[in-house]
Scaffold this active site. Structure first.
Site, PDB file in Angstrom:
ATOM      1  N   ASP A 173       0.864  -1.175   0.000  1.00 16.65           N
ATOM      2  CA  ASP A 173       0.000   0.000   0.000  1.00 16.65           C
ATOM      3  C   ASP A 173       0.906   1.232   0.000  1.00 16.65           C
ATOM      4  O   ASP A 173       1.666   1.462   0.940  1.00 16.65           O
ATOM      5  CB  ASP A 173      -0.900  -0.030   1.244  1.00 16.65           C
ATOM      6  CG  ASP A 173      -1.837   1.172   1.306  1.00 16.65           C
ATOM      7  OD1 ASP A 173      -1.472   2.251   0.777  1.00 16.65           O
ATOM      8  OD2 ASP A 173      -2.919   1.057   1.896  1.00 16.65           O
ATOM      9  N   ARG A 206      -0.070  15.283  13.353  1.00 20.63           N
ATOM     10  CA  ARG A 206       0.625  14.906  12.121  1.00 20.63           C
ATOM     11  C   ARG A 206       0.944  16.155  11.299  1.00 20.63           C
ATOM     12  O   ARG A 206       0.078  17.009  11.075  1.00 20.63           O
ATOM     13  CB  ARG A 206      -0.260  14.020  11.234  1.00 20.63           C
ATOM     14  CG  ARG A 206      -0.416  12.607  11.685  1.00 20.63           C
ATOM     15  CD  ARG A 206      -0.837  11.683  10.524  1.00 20.63           C
ATOM     16  NE  ARG A 206      -1.838  12.276   9.635  1.00 20.63           N
ATOM     17  CZ  ARG A 206      -2.339  11.670   8.562  1.00 20.63           C
ATOM     18  NH1 ARG A 206      -1.899  10.449   8.228  1.00 20.63           N
ATOM     19  NH2 ARG A 206      -3.257  12.246   7.814  1.00 20.63           N
TER      20      ARG A 206
END
Lengths: 404, 404
Positions: free
Chosen positions: A197, A371
């Protein structure tokens, strides 16, 4: 007098060869956008292109656009535009459907490509959840069982019963970069297939799908590839597997002669076999236009700047933020770092909300991770310095303010 | 002197209550567009809406738009916009993915909702091919077998081993309307579930999903709903089945708390359970805007005009076209007719190419079918007359011209 971090940022931006690409994007000076690892910024030329797609291709040519405007072949054509960014030769990538749907195709196909005696599918235990949910469904429907394994343990876990492993190249939460060449080789040594992925690596760093012998891969296009909200994902099927690729979603778009409309399914040759239904043309052509920003860009240069940016951001955070208020969960080692910095922090939801209010846009991963994504085509060193400075301001103003 | 067909068309257009909606679409006077059963015409307000979505929602608000611009909830919100058009109460339809992917979800879910002793899935033998291909895959993956049956034979074919049947409401090729209430009731009497494909009926005629007790349904949105090329499809799951609906594509968007990002899957309640991955926002919001043309439109009125249009077109064809040159494969009986007329014709590919060159846009279904779709919101009686007249001209000019 030694250089300040602001001065250092200005010096680094001045010599940044990729800095010139920033003007290709719609950005405002008031915002530091560090969420391009969730939704890439708008390339400035996309609105005009989409106005033409909607008004002329749909509105005037209408049905003729499936041929004349190249709509029908968009999935494989755009796949070939993504191919060099992830190190794939042409003819191995098709664009379409969501990442989740492509994970299903890839895991089922991998399970079917493996021998009958292999009944285990290893899944990255730290995976973005949808991969795990979908792999579980794929396993249930093909008679396999899921074994959750941390990427670092894949080599040891793979054995004679392993059909395939589904691994994230970069962890969505921590930003940790996993060893794609090493894990792929270990899986192959055990006779298993490697399904990667690439959501958090494609467009941020070299992937080398062909060079490292990856079997199948999926990825999204709305992060570092700037394709727009929910732009279609892609599926990579290595050429050597294409003839045996057995899709669980054999829609008419993957038929060898779709317009013959025969009741019997005959799979098309090549990457097209990964197609399913009618492609979502508006989302797809926005992505195609967005990929123009990659013209003349080498992914190696993107990677070099990405590491420099995250290094510099971490350096500023260490210098500005009071000791103990944040802890980086992103590896310091370059070989283990993607293109984001994740900071564990008390009161993270309130801190991120306040950062955003002050123009520093990152995001939150519950419960405690801030993040910050660094997209080298449009984020510079001054952005990184400002983000660290504002973070420090927010944190030193204390929890009382944060609770407001 | 009796009324000419041109005069009759003018008279019918003058009293047509739906005629006022034509101005909502981008159309040109030179073209008779009879391919809205393949790709609906562009609603004229969609370009401005999409410019705002791209420039402001994506370009300026960026990631904030998932909440502030309502992106995240678009699949279920737009589903509720489609619901009244197909006779469904709110909370039973979600938009997203292609029709093929939704057929997969629906057939697998239907197979799982049925008892263990039911191992057969009936599939419309005249189906649009993708339904058959996907149903075959669903059957293979759930341990069922496919039995192809013509819709008229479904009632007789359904029995104690029938888990479900997948049927097209209107045949894509012939335009035949199947008896949704009767077939659904017969399937239920046999203890089986009814899964309907509404691609060629939704937006053209009343469907009555709730009223007739349909179990599951899918449909596309780019035909009579004018959502744009490849706009996302939808899935209807009747409320009574939602708690037991077991999706083969349990992506993170169908999780009860997607942003908790837990490794274990917990299905959301309601129609949202039919979601999979991140929705393709650009295609989806174009569809949402396009649905505005339905404000104040009753589907019963659309149906009445649709039948009047196809009646009149067939009348003009009989009057204008030399005997024996075309044969209607669309039923004359209103109860068996959708919203298209399909004419079998020698040299059909050349005839359709010439029709299109002369501004009458239908399409071809190999080997010999000319398809003319009638979309009552923007097609009028003068269009029908002109189409029949031009068809007659093309056919009387003979095969020599057609070969050119």
């Amino acid at each position: 007098m030694s250089e300040t971090y602001g001065e250092k940022a200005a010096r680094l931006d001045a010599i940044d060869e990729l800095g010139k690409h920033r003007e290709k994007f719609a950005l405002d000076a008031g915002t530091v956008y560090l969420d391009g690892n969730s939704l890439g910024a708008l390339p400035a030329h996309v609105p005009a292109r989409m106005a033409d797609v909607i008004t002329r291709e749909w509105g005037e040519l209408r049905i003729r656009s499936w041929g004349e405007s190249g709509w029908w072949t968009a999935p494989e054509r755009i796949g070939d535009r993504i191919a060099p960014i992830v190190g794939a030769a042409p003819g191995q990538i098709v664009v379409g459907d969501s990442t989740s749907v492509n994970v299903f195709k890839a895991v089922v196909a991998a399970a079917r490509l493996s021998g009958e005696d292999r009944d285990e599918i290893l899944v990255d235990a730290t995976t973005f959840p949808t991969d795990g949910y979908i792999a579980e469904s794929a396993a249930r429907m093909t008679g396999h069982r899921i074994v959750p394994v941390e990427p670092a343990g894949m080599a040891d876990a793979a054995g004679p019963r392993t059909a395939a492993a589904l691994v994230n190249h970069v962890d969505y939460r921590s930003g940790r970069l996993h060893d794609l060449p090493g894990i792929t080789a270990a899986l192959h040594a055990a006779g298993a297939l490697a399904v990667w992925d690439l959501c958090h690596s494609a467009g941020a760093l070299p992937v080398g799908l062909d060079a490292h012998g990856v079997d199948l891969a999926v990825g999204c296009t709305y992060k570092y590839l700037n394709g727009g909200p929910g732009s279609p994902a892609y599926l990579y099927v290595a050429e050597r597997h294409q003839n045996a690729f057995d899709s669980p979603l054999p829609g008419w778009n993957s038929h060898t002669d779709p317009f013959a409309m025969t009741p019997g399914y005959e799979a098309a040759a090549g990457a097209v076999r990964g197609r399913v239904g009618t492609p979502d043309i508006l989302s797809m052509l926005a992505l195609e236009a967005a990929l123009d920003v990659w013209d003349g860009v080498a992914i190696e240069d993107v990677r070099a700047k990405s590491l420099a940016l995250t290094d510099f951001f971490l350096e500023c955070v260490r210098a500005y933020v009071p000791e103990g208020r944040v802890r980086s969960v992103t590896p310091d080692t370059h070989a283990e770092r993607g293109s984001q910095v994740a900071l564990s922090c008390e009161n993270a939801p309130a801190v991120m909300a306040e950062l955003i209010r002050r123009g520093v846009v990152g995001d939150l991963r519950r419960p405690d991770v801030l993040r910050f994504g660094f997209t080298p085509l449009y984020v510079g060193f001054a952005d990184a310095e400002r983000a660290a400075r504002v973070l420090s301001e927010v944190l030193t103003e204390g929890p009382a303010d944060l609770a407001s």
